[in-house]
Design an enzyme around this catalytic site. Structure first.
Site, PDB file in Angstrom:
ATOM      1  N   ASN A  49      86.095  32.998 -47.794  1.00  0.00           N
ATOM      2  CA  ASN A  49      86.313  33.636 -49.097  1.00  0.00           C
ATOM      3  C   ASN A  49      85.428  32.960 -50.136  1.00  0.00           C
ATOM      4  O   ASN A  49      85.688  31.824 -50.532  1.00  0.00           O
ATOM      5  CB  ASN A  49      87.794  33.519 -49.471  1.00  0.00           C
ATOM      6  CG  ASN A  49      88.111  34.170 -50.812  1.00  0.00           C
ATOM      7  OD1 ASN A  49      87.213  34.541 -51.562  1.00  0.00           O
ATOM      8  ND2 ASN A  49      89.396  34.292 -51.107  1.00  0.00           N
ATOM      9  N   CYS A  58      88.309  36.218 -57.938  1.00  0.00           N
ATOM     10  CA  CYS A  58      87.621  36.915 -56.840  1.00  0.00           C
ATOM     11  C   CYS A  58      87.146  38.316 -57.216  1.00  0.00           C
ATOM     12  O   CYS A  58      86.333  38.903 -56.509  1.00  0.00           O
ATOM     13  CB  CYS A  58      88.520  36.996 -55.621  1.00  0.00           C
ATOM     14  SG  CYS A  58      88.906  35.374 -54.969  1.00  0.00           S
ATOM     15  N   HIS A 101      86.274  42.866 -50.837  1.00  0.00           N
ATOM     16  CA  HIS A 101      86.329  41.412 -51.023  1.00  0.00           C
ATOM     17  C   HIS A 101      86.710  40.792 -49.685  1.00  0.00           C
ATOM     18  O   HIS A 101      87.585  41.284 -48.980  1.00  0.00           O
ATOM     19  CB  HIS A 101      87.360  41.077 -52.090  1.00  0.00           C
ATOM     20  CG  HIS A 101      87.627  39.615 -52.218  1.00  0.00           C
ATOM     21  ND1 HIS A 101      86.606  38.682 -52.261  1.00  0.00           N
ATOM     22  CD2 HIS A 101      88.789  38.907 -52.315  1.00  0.00           C
ATOM     23  CE1 HIS A 101      87.141  37.464 -52.381  1.00  0.00           C
ATOM     24  NE2 HIS A 101      88.454  37.579 -52.402  1.00  0.00           N
TER      25      HIS A 101
HETATM   26  N1  ACO Z   1      96.669  25.939 -39.903  1.00  0.00           N
HETATM   27  C1  ACO Z   1      97.830  25.972 -39.214  1.00  0.00           C
HETATM   28  N2  ACO Z   1      98.999  26.348 -39.771  1.00  0.00           N
HETATM   29  C2  ACO Z   1      98.971  26.707 -41.082  1.00  0.00           C
HETATM   30  C3  ACO Z   1      97.783  26.676 -41.860  1.00  0.00           C
HETATM   31  C4  ACO Z   1      96.613  26.258 -41.200  1.00  0.00           C
HETATM   32  N3  ACO Z   1      95.430  26.215 -41.837  1.00  0.00           N
HETATM   33  N4  ACO Z   1      98.084  27.079 -43.103  1.00  0.00           N
HETATM   34  C5  ACO Z   1      99.388  27.355 -43.136  1.00  0.00           C
HETATM   35  N5  ACO Z   1      99.944  27.114 -41.907  1.00  0.00           N
HETATM   36  C6  ACO Z   1     101.333  27.280 -41.474  1.00  0.00           C
HETATM   37  C7  ACO Z   1     102.301  27.248 -42.631  1.00  0.00           C
HETATM   38  O1  ACO Z   1     102.635  25.909 -42.965  1.00  0.00           O
HETATM   39  C8  ACO Z   1     103.463  28.001 -42.039  1.00  0.00           C
HETATM   40  O2  ACO Z   1     104.180  27.137 -41.199  1.00  0.00           O
HETATM   41  P1  ACO Z   1     105.802  27.220 -41.106  1.00  0.00           P
HETATM   42  O3  ACO Z   1     106.088  28.589 -40.571  1.00  0.00           O
HETATM   43  O4  ACO Z   1     106.126  26.112 -40.160  1.00  0.00           O
HETATM   44  O5  ACO Z   1     106.286  27.022 -42.511  1.00  0.00           O
HETATM   45  C9  ACO Z   1     102.820  29.067 -41.154  1.00  0.00           C
HETATM   46  O6  ACO Z   1     101.478  28.582 -40.915  1.00  0.00           O
HETATM   47  C10 ACO Z   1     102.741  30.431 -41.793  1.00  0.00           C
HETATM   48  O7  ACO Z   1     102.257  30.307 -43.133  1.00  0.00           O
HETATM   49  P2  ACO Z   1     102.001  31.568 -44.041  1.00  0.00           P
HETATM   50  O8  ACO Z   1     101.494  31.118 -45.377  1.00  0.00           O
HETATM   51  O9  ACO Z   1     103.224  32.442 -44.047  1.00  0.00           O
HETATM   52  O10 ACO Z   1     100.833  32.301 -43.224  1.00  0.00           O
HETATM   53  P3  ACO Z   1     100.183  33.693 -43.474  1.00  0.00           P
HETATM   54  O11 ACO Z   1     100.235  34.514 -42.259  1.00  0.00           O
HETATM   55  O12 ACO Z   1     100.638  34.328 -44.761  1.00  0.00           O
HETATM   56  O13 ACO Z   1      98.635  33.314 -43.656  1.00  0.00           O
HETATM   57  C11 ACO Z   1      97.037  33.052 -45.460  1.00  0.00           C
HETATM   58  C12 ACO Z   1      98.248  32.456 -44.720  1.00  0.00           C
HETATM   59  C13 ACO Z   1      95.896  33.127 -44.480  1.00  0.00           C
HETATM   60  C14 ACO Z   1      96.708  32.155 -46.614  1.00  0.00           C
HETATM   61  C15 ACO Z   1      97.375  34.480 -45.957  1.00  0.00           C
HETATM   62  O14 ACO Z   1      98.628  34.476 -46.574  1.00  0.00           O
HETATM   63  C16 ACO Z   1      96.352  35.037 -46.926  1.00  0.00           C
HETATM   64  O15 ACO Z   1      95.237  35.341 -46.572  1.00  0.00           O
HETATM   65  N6  ACO Z   1      96.746  35.252 -48.193  1.00  0.00           N
HETATM   66  C17 ACO Z   1      95.884  35.930 -49.179  1.00  0.00           C
HETATM   67  C18 ACO Z   1      94.745  35.101 -49.679  1.00  0.00           C
HETATM   68  C19 ACO Z   1      93.992  35.906 -50.709  1.00  0.00           C
HETATM   69  O16 ACO Z   1      93.747  37.083 -50.548  1.00  0.00           O
HETATM   70  N7  ACO Z   1      93.657  35.336 -51.839  1.00  0.00           N
HETATM   71  C20 ACO Z   1      93.080  36.157 -52.927  1.00  0.00           C
HETATM   72  C21 ACO Z   1      91.812  35.795 -53.327  1.00  0.00           C
HETATM   73  S1  ACO Z   1      91.561  34.062 -53.644  1.00  0.00           S
HETATM   74  C22 ACO Z   1      91.074  33.880 -55.313  1.00  0.00           C
HETATM   75  O17 ACO Z   1      91.206  34.739 -56.131  1.00  0.00           O
HETATM   76  C23 ACO Z   1      90.518  32.524 -55.745  1.00  0.00           C
END
Ligand code: ACO
Length: 328
Positions: free
Chosen positions: A285, A118, A255
């Site tokens: 993203n 990214c 980003h």
């Molecule tokens: N819909 C519903 N529920 C979901 C989904 C979904 N799409 N995805 C995950 N959940 C659930 C999980 O299973 C979990 O359930 P549980 O509590 O029963 O176990 C709950 O939601 C919370 O999951 P988390 O992963 O803790 O959620 P979080 O608030 O961290 O959000 C997210 C997830 C959006 C992915 C976030 O962590 C994020 O944005 N991370 C950074 C991504 C990023 O910046 N990537 C870098 C660039 S990408 C690259 O370089 C290619």
């Protein structure tokens, strides 16, 4: 020009391209156990564009590049280098930059890909800036282009809701007027398993193993924490290197991975959200495409004006992260 006069890289024109097909959160909720409410609340994403038949990293890069070259008033014969940030190349080789060069009818200038996930556009801008500042290039086409949805596991709700496809481009030209003021790049390869695609050439394609297949694997909440921390630190580093106060920045162009990450960086800069360019709601993203897409959106919508100070930043797989501070 006197020996002391510094050469700057200035953005002469920008462009962008998106696939035709829009996929909404509601559409994804029909495929996996998710909802528009969850995706919007956790990420800020409302829709994303998904490449269809005939739409590739190179075709999107070409469309964005043509727009950027038009805006800059330059033709193929003026481009003396192409740097393309991508982690989803059309082929293993030739590089997508070489394929783009051929599409644009340019022959002879150096053309190469930069894979920093990214952070690809930030890395590509940095490389281009160095060539311009040393006098080795005068007009560089810098592109960030991705078709990440081609390596998404559409049954994994943790990743498939996050990504989209798209490209952005900028023509950088050597200028005596201020342009890019500083660039700051970082990487930490020790955390690769938090965000990766474990398929490759040299390690081999291992279809029999668990996690095999060309797909993005991510431990989202760990990546989130690392991203916020790394971006905080690179923003501080950029301000300090330029002797600037955080209130001096006119626009933050981050980003576009997650609105909550963007808001955390804006808070660090004490910046109201109306001075932050946000496109994650529309594009999701798009990895290397995200910063130049947001930049082009900000330019074409008239938000960003000539003479303003812009802070571009990104964090991605690697981990990689970095920033570009420039006077537009
Ligand atoms: N819909 C519903 N529920 C979901 C989904 C979904 N799409 N995805 C995950 N959940 C659930 C999980 O299973 C979990 O359930 P549980 O509590 O029963 O176990 C709950 O939601 C919370 O999951 P988390 O992963 O803790 O959620 P979080 O608030 O961290 O959000 C997210 C997830 C959006 C992915 C976030 O962590 C994020 O944005 N991370 C950074 C991504 C990023 O910046 N990537 C870098 C660039 S990408 C690259 O370089 C290619």
């Amino acid at each position: 020009m006197t020996a002391q006069q510094r050469i700057y890289s200035r953005i002469a024109g920008t462009g962008s391209a998106l696939p035709k097909r829009v996929v909404t959160n509601d559409e994804l909720a029909q495929r996996v156990d998710t909802s528009d409410e969850w995706i919007t609340a956790r990420t800020g994403i409302r829709q994303r564009y998904v490449a269809g038949e005939g739409e590739t990293t190179v075709s999107l890069a070409r469309d964005a590049a043509i727009q950027a070259m038009d805006a800059a008033g330059v033709g193929p014969g003026d481009i003396d280098m192409i740097v393309l940030g991508t982690t989803t190349p059309n082929l293993i080789f030739p590089s997508s930059a070489c394929l783009l060069q051929a599409e644009l009818g340019i022959v002879g200038c150096p053309a190469f890909d930069v894979n920093a996930a990214c952070s690809g556009f930030i890395y590509a801008m940095t490389v281009a800036d160095k060539f311009i500042r040393t006098g080795d290039a005068k007009t560089v086409l810098v592109v960030g282009s991705e078709t990440l949805t081609r390596m998404i596991d559409w049954s994994d709700r943790g990743t498939c809701v996050l990504f989209g496809d798209g490209a952005g481009a900028a023509v950088l030209r050597a200028d005596a007027d201020t342009g890019i003021l500083s660039t700051h790049l970082h990487a930490d390869g020790s955390k690769k398993e938090l965000l990766w695609n474990p398929v490759g050439v040299s390690e081999g394609f291992k279809p029999e193993e668990e996690n095999a297949g060309v797909r993005v694997l991510m431990t989202g909440n760990d990546v989130f924490k690392h991203a916020v921390k790394a971006l905080d630190s690179v923003v501080e580093e950029t301000l300090e290197a330029n002797g600037l106060d955080r209130h001096d920045i006119d626009w933050l162009i981050p980003h576009q991975a997650n609105l909550r990450i963007i808001e955390a960086t804006a808070k660090r800069l004490d910046m109201p959200m109306d001075r932050v360019v946000v496109t994650v709601d529309q594009h999701g993203n798009t990895s290397s495409g995200s910063v130049p897409l947001a930049l082009d959106f900000a330019v074409r919508s008239g938000k960003v004006q000539r003479g303003q100070l812009l802070l571009l930043e990104a964090f991605g797989g690697g981990f990689t992260w970095g920033s570009v501070l420039l006077r537009y």
